[in-house]
Scaffold this active site. Structure first.
Site, PDB file in Angstrom:
ATOM      1  CG  HIS A 199      -1.829  -0.666   1.124  1.00 40.47           C
ATOM      2  ND1 HIS A 199      -2.922  -0.862  -0.002  1.00 40.47           N
ATOM      3  CD2 HIS A 199      -2.874  -1.458   2.344  1.00 40.47           C
ATOM      4  CE1 HIS A 199      -3.992  -1.814   0.476  1.00 40.47           C
ATOM      5  NE2 HIS A 199      -3.694  -2.042   1.074  1.00 40.47           N
ATOM      6  CG  ASP A 215       5.095  14.826   2.456  1.00 37.83           C
ATOM      7  OD1 ASP A 215       5.530  15.538   1.707  1.00 37.83           O
ATOM      8  OD2 ASP A 215       5.451  15.356   4.029  1.00 37.83           O
ATOM      9  CG  ASP A 231       7.290  12.429   0.038  1.00 33.54           C
ATOM     10  OD1 ASP A 231       7.515  12.447   0.881  1.00 33.54           O
ATOM     11  OD2 ASP A 231       6.519  12.849  -0.255  1.00 33.54           O
ATOM     12  CG  ASP A 232       9.732  15.529   2.511  1.00 31.05           C
ATOM     13  OD1 ASP A 232       9.846  15.438   1.691  1.00 31.05           O
ATOM     14  OD2 ASP A 232       8.885  15.956   3.829  1.00 31.05           O
ATOM     15  CB  CYS A 255      -2.387   4.318  -3.990  1.00 28.91           C
ATOM     16  SG  CYS A 255      -3.356   2.551  -4.265  1.00 28.91           S
ATOM     17  CG  ASP A 262       9.991  14.330  -2.058  1.00 24.21           C
ATOM     18  OD1 ASP A 262       8.895  14.347  -2.856  1.00 24.21           O
ATOM     19  OD2 ASP A 262      10.527  14.555  -1.114  1.00 24.21           O
TER      20      ASP A 262
END
Length: 315
Positions: A199, A215, A231-232, A255, A262
């Site tokens: 997921h 994010d 993502d950071d 998804c 990033d």
């Protein structure tokens, strides 16, 4: 110093990511038998992973075609055609740490091929949880077969995380530890492959670096207690530490995965975009602050079951 030079100084490795959909799209856990992969691990799997493998295999006997003779745009558009043929609306994307000419041949092995080939493979079915999936373990098995049989990867240099009771559990901590392991292991000249099937989510952006205000996240098996992986954090702990001279390719079958690493350059295989474009919202200043130890990373805080209920289409 040019923009490209600044990027290279902060992201030393050459990093590419293939994803199955836009940040705003959901992916699909589907019956993949119609993709006609050679001896697949099971009937279920991620549509993105199956569509890519269908392109990378030359025939149903499992022999790899010389896909390196195909361009990035050829591979991505073939993926989209494969998805569309099975009724999926997902639009594959390519993002990168360097500006890529998308008409150049696709490569996943470092030039010369003499270095070690490393991999981290993560498949999460969320067994016993709401939003349980059925094909993510199969995705990992199918990708493992491709890497070992066709690309020369060796099991001793691969780490597999599955919530199957036999492998290391894909918890938040174990996933981050796997990323730390591979960034330490990979040396200049080496090849790295990262595969995530599970997921993906979206949480409110904390630092203003996202066009859509969110994010993108990976959702570990213990997300309800440990949170999501933003993502950071993927940029900080997986992308940035990878050494110069390493070629890393990531396949994110989840998804909202379009820009989950990033990275500063993107290409969308929607038939409208002709080449790779600079991500105007890429936070170079923030990235350089992180490198200097000025900025602090925040862990994701996903809490509700409906995060995964609203994610993948399960067909």
């Amino acid at each position: 110093m040019s923009y490209q030079d600044k990027i290279a100084s902060q992201i030393p490795a050459e990093v590419r990511m293939l994803s199955g959909c836009h940040d705003t799209q959901t992916s699909a856990d589907a019956n993949i038998t119609s993709f006609e992969l050679p001896d697949p691990a099971g009937r279920r799997g991620g549509a993105c992973t199956a569509a890519l493998l269908q392109v990378l295999y030359d025939d149903r006997n499992g022999d790899p075609q010389d896909f390196q003779g195909q361009s990035w745009v050829d591979v991505l558009r073939a993926m989209r055609n494969n998805l569309a043929a099975e009724g999926f609306s997902q639009v594959p994307q390519l993002s990168s740490s360097r500006m890529i000419e998308v008409n150049d041949p696709m490569t996943i092995i470092n030039e010369g091929g003499g270095g070690t080939k490393w991999a981290v493979l993560i498949g999460i079915n969320y067994v016993g949880q709401n939003g349980e999936l059925s094909g993510c373990h199969n995705d990992v098995h199918n990708i493992t077969k491709f890497l070992t049989n066709s690309q020369g990867f060796e099991q001793e240099n691969m780490m597999t995380l599955l919530d199957d009771g036999h492998h290391k559990e894909p918890t938040y901590r174990n996933i981050m530890d796997a990323f730390s392991w591979i960034t330490r292991a990979a040396q200049p000249g080496d090849t790295v492959w990262i595969h995530y099937s599970g997921h993906g989510g979206r949480v409110e952006d904390q630092d203003g670096d996202e066009d859509d205000g969110y994010d993108e996240t990976l959702i570990p098996v213990d997300f309800q207690s440990a949170g999501q992986i933003r993502d950071d954090d993927l940029l900080k702990y997986l992308v940035k530490p990878m050494r110069e001279g390493v070629l890393m390719t990531c396949l994110m079958d989840c998804c909202h995965s379009g820009t989950v690493l990033d990275l500063p350059y993107n290409f969308i295989a929607d038939g409208e975009h002709l080449g790779m474009e600079q991500n105007e919202k890429f936070d170079l200043g923030g990235l350089m602050e992180v490198a200097a130890g000025v900025a602090a990373a925040a862990a994701a805080a996903g809490v509700a079951d409906d995060i995964i209920d609203e994610c993948c289409t399960i067909l």
